[in-house]
Design an enzyme around this catalytic site. Structure first.
Site, short mmCIF file in Angstrom:
data_model
loop_
_atom_site.label_atom_id
_atom_site.label_comp_id
_atom_site.label_asym_id
_atom_site.label_seq_id
_atom_site.Cartn_x
_atom_site.Cartn_y
_atom_site.Cartn_z
N ASP A 396 0.83 -1.19 0.00
CA ASP A 396 0.00 0.00 0.00
C ASP A 396 0.87 1.25 0.00
O ASP A 396 1.75 1.42 0.85
CB ASP A 396 -0.90 -0.02 1.24
N GLU A 425 1.32 -0.55 -5.13
CA GLU A 425 0.10 0.24 -5.31
C GLU A 425 0.52 1.70 -5.22
O GLU A 425 0.41 2.34 -4.18
CB GLU A 425 -0.93 -0.12 -4.24
#
EC number: 2.4.99.16
Length: 677
Positions: A396, A425
């Site tokens: 993330d 990401e």
């Protein structure tokens, strides 16, 4: 001053090379990897080149001799293709060398064609014989006598000139000489690394869902799901043909400043105002119940999670787990290591912000404070999940953490677990996205979600294919954060269009659950956030009812994944090629796989509301065909077959079927042009 022999010939523009060799290029097991270089020398003597391709743990000074070939149209560009057969750190160098046999052959052929006789070629014939003597000295038993006989013929003054040179120029002997050349003035390039991952680093279909939303609905009210409930969803995911089950964070969720439905803020962040239905964001990690190395107690135990991983593997899939390096205000790290966070002048800890959004429930980590301690803890945490059976991590927001940290962490993990994969990401600036890929991330989220017009899709596809020696894309059609306006207003045909584009253009693609139910309502106009976002609430779905009523895209997704598995061409990126079509609302592209002689041609209507017609102008040599040739195509979606050529009329009604996915039947053995990085 005398020059060095190893710098005698010119070698430049070697590829694939990442950042001048600072980082490893990338490939996967079984992938056809093109290695190219510009090789040249002074004068008119022939030059040639080869690749020395060294396996992990091999001797860098030696390796298989892989001869390079000319790569038109550039006269000095050379290419060879290698195929790694196992994971690990491979390496290669390019060797350029003077090719006296080729120089001799050309000189003899030109002089004979000019009408010169044996007396004029006396020196040439003896030079050729001496070269063949050198070859014969090292030749194997099968060819030693033949090479020696050709040398003797060149010296036989009793024979006619054509008889003397014929054995040396015979096709069979020339093939042997090509593979066993005389090499002079050998010049080596620097050695470059190629990290080879398992095949799943390049090819796979991802499905994201929240285990907590898989609980039963009791009295019309959802209940918090467990890993046992989530196991019940796995057969349907496998039935759709997905390879990877991606789970958002499964850790305890903070209570301080917990967000409610649609990111509602609770006044004052008072935990006592949180109701039983306010489950919070999984990305607000950590509470009194534990941190990054713990499982949310409402999901189950660590044993329940490992049982989930085992069941996923039994169904032919694997688990990808979110790795989000941030903390809720009540994460154990905050009390034990307050120095790991940023303290404001008023003494409070800074929470995450992306104006106008505020994430009071999340504290970013400050990697400049106690990096040694933070690095060690992050490595410990990730190894906890590796021990639990996780081999893929979706990371993330890696662009908000230091690059040197990721470079250290990824390669420290791969040192002991080379099969572990990392997906970045990072929806951020191109320079950062590309650098994250260079330093070690296996795959990357992309801008695909926002590329909807033909021109920008083609431009982006070419960019990704060009850089595939270090950056591998993962085309997600939607995420819990991203509901693009094309899906909000495009209707069910647009869901098909985006699924076809993602699954056929990229070897790896992904779907966030709810896509197959055509979920398309945003929280407000102009937003890409879902109404009633699953990030902040339970969102159970009646999958069976939707499929029974025909209101599910699941059968279509299953068919797309079946097509991908059946065609090795669709498991490639570097062979992606766009073809001309005279309607800007139609896009046409192909992929090929030289190893299996597979070719697929895709045409998609980019308009979800109107029928589009057009005529293709195919680049047939890309498909291994001559411009005039006809060939068969079979639509893998409809089953219809056609006889095609360069120009073909198309008509696509988005409400019937917005795309053709053609399996190409080649009329003969195809010679696909090499993919070039």
């Amino acid at each position: 001053m005398t020059g060095r022999a190893d710098l005698r010939l010119g070698i430049s523009d070697v590829a694939p090379v990442v950042s001048c060799g600072s980082f490893s290029a990338r490939a996967v097991v079984g992938e056809h990897l093109p290695i190219t270089a510009t090789v040249f020398r002074e004068g008119h003597d022939a030059v040639a080149a080869n690749v020395v391709w060294t396996a992990p743990g091999g001797d860098d000074s030696t390796g298989p001799f892989v001869r390079m070939a000319k790569l038109p149209p550039e006269p000095d560009r050379w290419i060879a293709t290698v195929v790694p057969d196992r994971e690990g750190r491979w390496s290669f160098c390019v060797e350029a060398w003077s090719d006296p046999l080729a120089t001799w052959r050309h000189a003899v052929e030109v002089k004979v064609e000019a009408g010169q006789g044996a007396e004029d070629l006396a020196n040439d014939l003896e030079e050729g014989a001496r070269l063949l003597d050198r070859v014969a000295a090292d030749a194997g038993d099968d060819f030693r006598d033949r090479v020696a006989a050709a040398a003797a013929a060149l010296r036989d003054t009793s024979q006619e000139l054509t008889v003397r040179i014929a054995p040396a120029l015979a096709a069979g002997l020339q093939r042997y000489l090509h593979e066993h050349p005389v090499r002079e003035l050998v010049t080596r390039s620097p050695r470059y690394e190629v990290w080879v991952d398992r095949r799943e680093a390049l090819y796979g279909s991802w499905y994201e869902f929240f285990p907590r939303s898989e609980g039963p609905v009791v009295g019309g009210k959802p209940t918090h799901g467990t890993f046992a409930n989530a196991q019940d969803r796995l057969p349907a995911v496998a039935e759709m043909g997905f390879d990877v089950v991606y789970l958002p964070p499964i850790h305890p969720i903070g209570t301080v400043n917990r967000k409610g439905p649609n990111s509602k803020e609770f006044p004052g962040g008072n935990p006592h105002e949180i109701g039983p239905d306010d489950v919070g964001s999984p990305w607000a990690i950590g509470s009194a119940e534990g941190g990054h190395d713990a499982v949310h107690p409402q999901l189950g135990t660590m044993d329940d999670f490992t049982a989930f991983v085992t069941r996923t593997r039994e169904l032919g899939m694997e688990v990808a787990l979110d790795f989000a390096l941030q903390a809720a205000p009540d994460h154990p790290w905050v009390e034990a290591h307050p120095e790991w966070f940023t303290t404001k002048p008023d003494g409070t800890i800074a929470y995450a912000e992306n104006p106008p959004k505020k994430y009071q429930d999340i504290y970013p980590i400050n990697f400049d404070n106690d990096p040694e301690g933070i690095y060690a803890e992050c490595l410990r945490v990730i190894r906890v999940w590796i021990d639990a059976g996780v081999k893929i991590f979706r990371v993330d927001n890696p662009h908000t953490k230091p690059l040197n940290f990721w470079h250290w962490l990824i390669w420290e993990v791969k040192r002991t677990d080379p099969d572990v994969l990392f997906l970045a990401e990072a929806f951020t600036r191109p320079a950062m996205m590309h650098q994250l890929a260079r330093i070690g991330f296996t795959q990357s989220y992309t801008y695909f979600t926002w590329r909807t017009e033909r021109g920008e899709l083609e431009e982006y596809g070419r960019e990704l294919a060009t850089n595939c020696h270090y950056m591998r894309p993962n085309f997600f059609v939607n995420t819990p954060d991203i509901l693009h306006e094309s899906l909000q207003f495009g209707g069910p045909p647009m869901f098909k269009i985006r699924a076809v584009l993602a699954s056929m253009m990229s070897p790896t693609w992904g779907v966030y659950s709810g896509f197959e139910l055509f979920e398309h309502v945003a929280v407000k106009p102009g937003s890409e956030e879902y109404l009633d976002s699953e990030k902040y609430r339970l969102r159970p779905r009646d999958w069976a009812a939707a499929e029974a009523s025909g209101r599910s895209l699941a059968p279509y997704l299953r068919r797309l994944n079946e097509i991908r598995r059946a065609h090795p061409a669709l498991q490639q990126l570097r062979t992606l090629h766009f073809h001309a079509v005279d309607n800007p609302n139609l896009i046409c592209f192909s992929k090929t796989d030289p190893g299996s002689q597979d070719a697929v041609l895709v045409v998609v209507n980019l308009s979800s509301h109107n029928t589009q017609i057009g005529t293709t102008s195919l680049d047939l040599p890309v498909l291994g065909l001559d411009w005039h040739e006809r060939f068969g195509v079979t639509d893998e979606l409809s089953g219809a077959s056609y006889d095609w050529g360069q120009f073909n009329y198309l008509e696509l009604d988005p409400y019937r079927e917005p795309a053709h996915v053609f399996a190409v039947t080649l009329p003969r053995q195809a010679h696909f042009p090499p993919p070039v990085t």
